[in-house]
Design an enzyme around this catalytic site. Structure first.
Site, PDB file in Angstrom:
ATOM      1  N   CYS A  13       2.823  -2.915  14.052  1.00  0.00           N
ATOM      2  CA  CYS A  13       3.992  -2.797  13.174  1.00  0.00           C
ATOM      3  C   CYS A  13       5.262  -3.113  13.945  1.00  0.00           C
ATOM      4  CB  CYS A  13       4.077  -1.407  12.571  1.00  0.00           C
ATOM      5  SG  CYS A  13       3.858  -0.102  13.768  1.00  0.00           S
ATOM      6  N   GLY A  50       0.826  -1.208   0.000  1.00  0.00           N
ATOM      7  CA  GLY A  50       0.000   0.000   0.000  1.00  0.00           C
ATOM      8  C   GLY A  50       0.860   1.258   0.000  1.00  0.00           C
ATOM      9  N   GLU A 109       4.565   4.661   6.786  1.00  0.00           N
ATOM     10  CA  GLU A 109       5.176   3.796   7.792  1.00  0.00           C
ATOM     11  C   GLU A 109       4.655   2.406   7.454  1.00  0.00           C
ATOM     12  OE1 GLU A 109       4.727   1.564  10.691  1.00  0.00           O
ATOM     13  OE2 GLU A 109       4.058   3.171  12.039  1.00  0.00           O
TER      14      GLU A 109
END
Lengths: 519, 519
Positions: free
Chosen positions: A299, A242, A262
């Site tokens: 993440c 993405g 990020e």
């Protein structure tokens, strides 16, 4: 009482012109909620951007204190709606209320601390060198906002990386109008958040367009926003695919813009043989808890565990496996995320020695743990790629030089952890970790990202698209600003922040020293 | 005595394996010099990069004070070779000795002041938040060098933006090894500069590869460098076409890298009707001198002059034209640059009202000045594009709203100037200029870029590829670094700059305050 309508907020106006609608899913019951959310049309996207552009003309000229007041008022308003917000949060994500509450506090703290970073002058990076004599210029530099910013909500943090998240807080702190493209996995939470921000903005009389909120189920709205000539920067948290797609789009523009993406990270952890010999049980507990936290949907969830083969290593892996096996099943955020996890986990399980083959059923998972050799990792570098969800790969090396070879082969990561005993010399390992990581943790797990001026949440590509930036902590504000130098500008024409009297009492770097004094 | 050999400097080793050679041109006599410069081969480029990569391993772990000493020693060594350097500079560029001397001092000052910015800690952007209690992490963040950096020499500043230039100084200050791709228009000056840097490095015992210098006449060497997987960043000063080509290449990599390209700018100047009514003569003198300076071969040379039609405006343009007509012809840097100027000037002369049609003959030029209407500019936006060399377009508007429309249509610029009288309200114009410029000068010309912490030399695209960066001033160092956060790292494993005792006495942002105190 704020109503969730499924409509887009184009500044202060509700709008639902589109024909494409979608519903959100309760991942626990796997059933859809009643409200239909209406994807923004081309015209609505255009209107949101033109309102933001017009708002910027006014908003960027208003006193700094208004911006500070806006950010602080958002935090207050969010608190006052916390019951409703956390209820939708839990219903849309399946995450526990405790997590929702913690994340809400984090969101509020971000608005508050970024307000402080603006109020103190820190985030403005002011540098002043007054004229040192005839013919020498008076130079005054400060950060100014870029203009209209687009923020993409993230699936895994409905508060802290979405409509109430760090990108929105830092872009607003920078002085930029913000258009949020809501994540379709939690549109209720997102719209409610937007209406809170908008009610604050309206009450303070801020220009229409300083904030907008758009619903979307497909990629069209996001693409249109990133390509719009009046959009000046983009904040994104999500997958490598993405993020790199948005970066490519932004680079294809006539005037390219920065995309602060990020993206993924496997957050490698390294354990010395000695540390495992001394305290493998307690480390196994910490690591198991970190892998399991929120079903690994972070993440910063640890995905790679590096160690040299030894008896202690075997003991550690067996303890870790036992702990992971006992983990309660957890609901994933969304059936779509569960499906992706299932696929990625299967790929990583195949061809590995399986230590724990966790449950994967009806959106519920338990952690899995596999073991591979360092040679296998070097042969099949795809095994170092992130699995989004609780999944760890133990890379057991024959010796330290193989371990270093593995570390040197890793791509950019948000974090790296090193467990070692106090007297051990970890210099070589620290240096190896620094090459690829944005944050290095000693004797600690990567989950838990403190909101702090000293935080770095961003690492070398592909963990971040712009590794010199951080997505968390007050330095995040700088992403949405650029410096302008004012040369020999008379005091009446200078921005307040640069005036000789320093009327805002800001911290400014003057002739090599930081000071609040007039100059 | 350092010898200019025409060979490449691959770290400390001379190398000339290639078959492709070229000679430099004396633009005054339009004759070639005797030395043949040998374009670097693929293998030589590879070797330079691998030496730089190896050097980085050692160099990035050495004490900060060594880096500071290296930068300061370069400035001393450059001074000691100033006669030889300025002689080659003048022979290769046709620029006068006075300019060569000024530029040499600027280069030395850059090395010295960037050394100070490292020594003080300023450029390291250190932020420390010690643990605030049990369970709260100790966080320490600082900038670390990116790795091997490529710098492209610029044609128009053989010292200050080339081998002894700001990109090299800031990349070395950041702690990065540097590979310079010399500009083929001044290879003697460049190679001599490189040999000075290398002699300092060798004397200080720095690792082989900390600096390399490659000759090239075509684009191949530059392309290979930008695409090399071990190169981490690029510094470039030159045309929009050249800069955007490098950016595209860098974005096409598996791991994209930042290209800090400082590209073209037309440096618009705006004059109020009143200021021209009061002091058109003195302003005409300043502007004429700025347009003429070094034959306009500056990225900050003024190319667009905006004003509203009036008697004062006519008077100003006629004074300016008279002054420009009297300007002595000047030699351009190179026949290639002269040819490009001739072409661009002809394009801009056509379809304009010609006020001064300056000489263009045998590498020599005098400034030209044309006049167009605001409507013409809005119809033909190409007329706002930079002509590299002394050439100005006066855009005479019917009223202030047409002037604002023109300003709002401009693309990104390095600078913008505003001339106005003290009591005039310039807020609207200042705001219009801020939208597109990196530096705003009041009652002053854009030429002359002070090396200062408060300087901003970089503006919105296309004047810079990364508008949040500056190419001049100590903030330029940050381009070649990225932040790393050290979480709960024990003092023995912390970089010296982050240790509790603050052994280097650096300025650090600790709990919201800048201090040199231990923490």
């Amino acid at each position: 009482m704020l109503t969730i309508s499924g409509k887009n907020c184009i500044g202060y106006a509700d709008s639902a012109l589109g024909a494409q609608t979608f519903q959100a899913v309760n991942p626990v019951s796997d059933t859809v909620f009643g409200i239909s959310f209406v994807q923004a049309t081309d015209a609505e996207v255009d209107l949101a951007v033109s309102k933001a552009t017009e708002a910027f003309q006014i908003w960027s000229n208003e006193p700094l204190q208004n911006r500070v007041a806006f950010l602080k008022a958002i935090a207050v308003a969010v608190h006052s709606h916390s019951a409703e917000l956390t209820r939708w949060y839990c219903e849309e994500t399946g995450l526990p209320l405790s997590r929702a509450k913690t994340e809400l506090e984090r969101s509020c703290f971000q608005f508050e601390s970024y307000a402080e970073a603006i109020a103190s002058g820190f985030a403005l990076s002011i540098r002043i060198e007054p004229s040192s004599g005839p013919g020498k210029p008076d130079l005054r530099k400060m950060n100014v906002p870029l203009g209209a910013v687009v923020v993409f909500g993230a699936s895994n943090f409905p508060f802290a990386y979405s409509t109430l998240g760090g990108d929105v807080a830092s872009a607003l702190a920078a002085g930029c109008p913000v258009i949020v493209k809501a994540h379709p996995m939690h549109p209720h939470t997102s719209e409610l958040s937007a209406r809170i921000i908008l009610s604050v903005a309206r009450e303070m009389g801020l220009p229409d367009g300083v904030f907008s909120h758009l619903h979307a189920i497909d990629y069209k709205v996001g693409e249109q926003l990133v390509l719009h000539p009046h959009i000046k920067a983009v904040g994104f948290t999500g997958s490598i695919q993405g993020g790199t797609t948005l970066v490519r789009l932004a680079n294809s523009r006539l005037v390219p813009i920065p995309v602060y993406a990020e993206m993924g990270s496997s957050n490698p952890m390294v354990f010395t043989t000695e540390v495992l010999a001394v305290r493998s049980e307690s480390i196994a507990k910490e690591v198991a808890a970190s892998i399991s936290l929120s079903a690994g949907q972070f993440c910063t969830s640890p995905g790679l565990l590096f160690m040299v083969d030894s008896d202690a290593t075997k003991q550690f892996l067996s303890s870790l496996a036992a702990l992971l096996q006992k983990t309660e099943p957890q609901i994933m955020l969304h059936p779509g995320i569960y499906k992706q996890y299932e696929q990625q986990a299967s790929q990583h399980l195949e061809g590995s020695e399986i230590l724990v083959n966790g449950l994967r059923l009806n959106n519920e998972i338990q952690p899995s743990l596999v073991r591979i050799s360092s040679r296998q990792l070097l042969r099949e570098p795809g095994r170092a790629e992130e699995v989004f969800g609780s999944f760890a790969t133990a890379v057991v090396c024959e010796n330290e030089s193989e371990l270093l070879a593995c570390l040197n082969a890793l791509s950019g990561q948000l974090t790296a952890s090193l467990y070692l005993e106090p007297h051990e010399n970890g210099a070589i390992l620290m240096s190896a970790l620094q090459r690829f990581a944005g944050r290095i943790i000693v004797n600690g797990v990567p989950t838990g990202v403190a909101v702090s001026a000293a935080m770095q949440h961003g690492g070398p590509f592909p963990s971040s698209s712009i590794p010199s930036s951080t997505a968390v902590g007050s330095d995040a504000i700088q992403r949405f600003m650029r410096p302008v130098c004012f040369q020999n500008v008379t005091d009446d024409l200078l921005p307040n922040s640069l005036k000789i009297a320093n009327p805002e009492g800001l911290l400014r770097f003057v002739n090599g020293l930081f000071t609040n004094a007039p100059c």
